[in-house]
Write a protein that holds these residues in place. Structure first.
Motif, PDB file in Angstrom:
ATOM      1  N   GLN A   1     -23.862 -12.238 -41.675  1.00 44.51           N
ATOM      2  CA  GLN A   1     -23.638 -12.779 -40.318  1.00 44.51           C
ATOM      3  C   GLN A   1     -25.197 -14.041 -40.211  1.00 44.51           C
ATOM      4  N   LEU A   2     -25.748 -12.955 -40.468  1.00 40.75           N
ATOM      5  CA  LEU A   2     -27.556 -13.974 -40.573  1.00 40.75           C
ATOM      6  C   LEU A   2     -27.062 -14.597 -41.274  1.00 40.75           C
ATOM      7  N   GLN A   3     -26.737 -15.087 -42.208  1.00 37.59           N
ATOM      8  CA  GLN A   3     -27.076 -15.985 -43.661  1.00 37.59           C
ATOM      9  C   GLN A   3     -26.391 -16.942 -43.017  1.00 37.59           C
ATOM     10  N   ARG A   4     -25.452 -17.001 -42.783  1.00 37.24           N
ATOM     11  CA  ARG A   4     -24.275 -17.708 -42.344  1.00 37.24           C
ATOM     12  C   ARG A   4     -25.432 -18.751 -41.291  1.00 37.24           C
ATOM     13  N   SER A   5     -25.384 -17.662 -40.717  1.00 33.49           N
ATOM     14  CA  SER A   5     -25.962 -19.115 -39.052  1.00 33.49           C
ATOM     15  C   SER A   5     -26.879 -19.512 -39.444  1.00 33.49           C
TER      16      SER A   5
ATOM     17  N   THR B   1     -15.408 -19.296 -32.996  1.00 32.87           N
ATOM     18  CA  THR B   1     -15.679 -18.367 -33.663  1.00 32.87           C
ATOM     19  C   THR B   1     -15.336 -17.416 -34.373  1.00 32.87           C
ATOM     20  N   ALA B   2     -13.853 -17.016 -34.736  1.00 32.20           N
ATOM     21  CA  ALA B   2     -13.267 -16.127 -35.179  1.00 32.20           C
ATOM     22  C   ALA B   2     -11.737 -17.360 -35.146  1.00 32.20           C
TER      23      ALA B   2
ATOM     24  N   THR C   1      -7.476 -25.746 -43.413  1.00 34.04           N
ATOM     25  CA  THR C   1      -8.612 -26.871 -43.147  1.00 34.04           C
ATOM     26  C   THR C   1      -9.169 -25.719 -41.462  1.00 34.04           C
ATOM     27  N   VAL C   2      -8.582 -25.081 -40.731  1.00 38.58           N
ATOM     28  CA  VAL C   2      -9.421 -23.903 -39.649  1.00 38.58           C
ATOM     29  C   VAL C   2     -10.284 -23.335 -40.561  1.00 38.58           C
ATOM     30  N   LYS C   3     -10.082 -22.403 -41.549  1.00 36.90           N
ATOM     31  CA  LYS C   3     -10.898 -21.581 -42.640  1.00 36.90           C
ATOM     32  C   LYS C   3     -12.424 -22.609 -42.182  1.00 36.90           C
ATOM     33  N   GLN C   4     -11.475 -23.383 -43.439  1.00 36.03           N
ATOM     34  CA  GLN C   4     -13.291 -24.247 -44.366  1.00 36.03           C
ATOM     35  C   GLN C   4     -14.200 -24.503 -42.757  1.00 36.03           C
ATOM     36  N   ALA C   5     -13.354 -25.167 -41.440  1.00 40.40           N
ATOM     37  CA  ALA C   5     -14.671 -25.288 -40.552  1.00 40.40           C
ATOM     38  C   ALA C   5     -15.339 -24.274 -39.959  1.00 40.40           C
ATOM     39  N   LEU C   6     -14.516 -22.813 -39.756  1.00 43.71           N
ATOM     40  CA  LEU C   6     -15.072 -21.517 -39.512  1.00 43.71           C
ATOM     41  C   LEU C   6     -16.543 -21.311 -40.388  1.00 43.71           C
ATOM     42  N   HIS C   7     -16.561 -21.736 -41.648  1.00 42.65           N
ATOM     43  CA  HIS C   7     -17.285 -21.046 -42.259  1.00 42.65           C
ATOM     44  C   HIS C   7     -18.037 -22.746 -42.873  1.00 42.65           C
TER      45      HIS C   7
END
Length: 234
Positions: free
Chosen positions: A107-111, A197-198, A227-233
């Motif tokens: 989580q921290l790496q992604r943030s 957020t999820a 597309t939504v999954k790609q936007a989340l990550h």
């Protein structure tokens, strides 16, 4: 990168410092045990990123975040808190992320990846796009960054803000063309990806886009799910 950790709990600060070390970021990490101490340190350090608790004695993390957001060159903000109920208020200052304790390394790496992208954008003077609407015979505007989502309802489109919703006489197609920042998740819904957020997949029915830590759950069409999954990550 200068990183400032603000948390009144020593163990929480130590854990975040350890996770940052595991992320192998090239950073100078400084700690503050209160908002007052954070203000003093920030004046000299000019942090690029602040990892910020919300519930602290004295001035809260939300109040400190507002002060940072109004500075000339605001740092990127990541809230790290044990209280999910503050999420809606927290998103008013446009943080990079809102993490719930205990925070995992992934989580921290992604943030941190998001924070680095945001910091580069902060160096550029950007004009905030505005959404115009009619209210009581008056022409008004609201920054697009304050809009959570647009939903088609009968002959109108509902513009959802944090504390109110407004009916527009514009179509989703017009809004999508005017604001390419928006993300279409359904033929009836455009969302602001800042608040995504999820993604949840119930046992039955369509996948749901969670906005503001689950404050809103909106159906995602099968066509838009990738597309939504790609936007989340991203």
């Amino acid at each position: 990168m200068n990183i400032l950790i603000v948390d009144d709990e020593p163990l929480a600060r130590s854990r975040l410092r350890r996770l940052l070390a595991e992320c192998a970021v090239n950073a100078v990490v400084t700690e503050a045990a209160s908002a007052e101490q954070a203000r003093q340190l920030a004046a000299s350090l000019q942090p690029d990123l602040v990892l910020l608790d919300i519930s602290m004695p004295g001035e809260s993390g939300l109040q400190l975040a507002e002060a940072f957001a109004n500075s000339t060159l605001p740092p990127a903000l990541i809230f790290v808190t044990a209280y999910p109920e503050h999420a809606l208020a927290a998103f008013n200052v446009h943080p990079v992320d809102y993490l719930l304790k205990p925070v995992s390394l992934s989580q921290l790496q992604r943030s941190l990846q998001r924070a680095c992208q945001l910091n580069r954008l902060q160096q550029q003077p950007l004009e905030l796009p505005l959404v115009s609407y009619q209210h009581a015979g008056l022409q008004k505007t609201v920054p697009l960054t304050e809009v959570l989502f647009f939903a088609a309802e009968d002959k109108y489109v509902r513009m959802q803000l944090a504390d109110q919703n407004i009916l527009l006489d514009k179509s989703l197609h017009q809004l999508e063309a005017a604001y390419p920042q928006l993300l279409r998740i359904h033929r009836q819904t455009l969302i602001n990806p800042l608040y995504l957020t999820a993604i949840r997949q119930p046992a039955t029915g369509p996948a749901l886009a969670e906005l503001v830590q689950g404050k809103y759950k909106l159906p995602i069409s099968r066509r838009a799910l990738g597309t939504v999954k790609q936007a989340l990550h991203s």
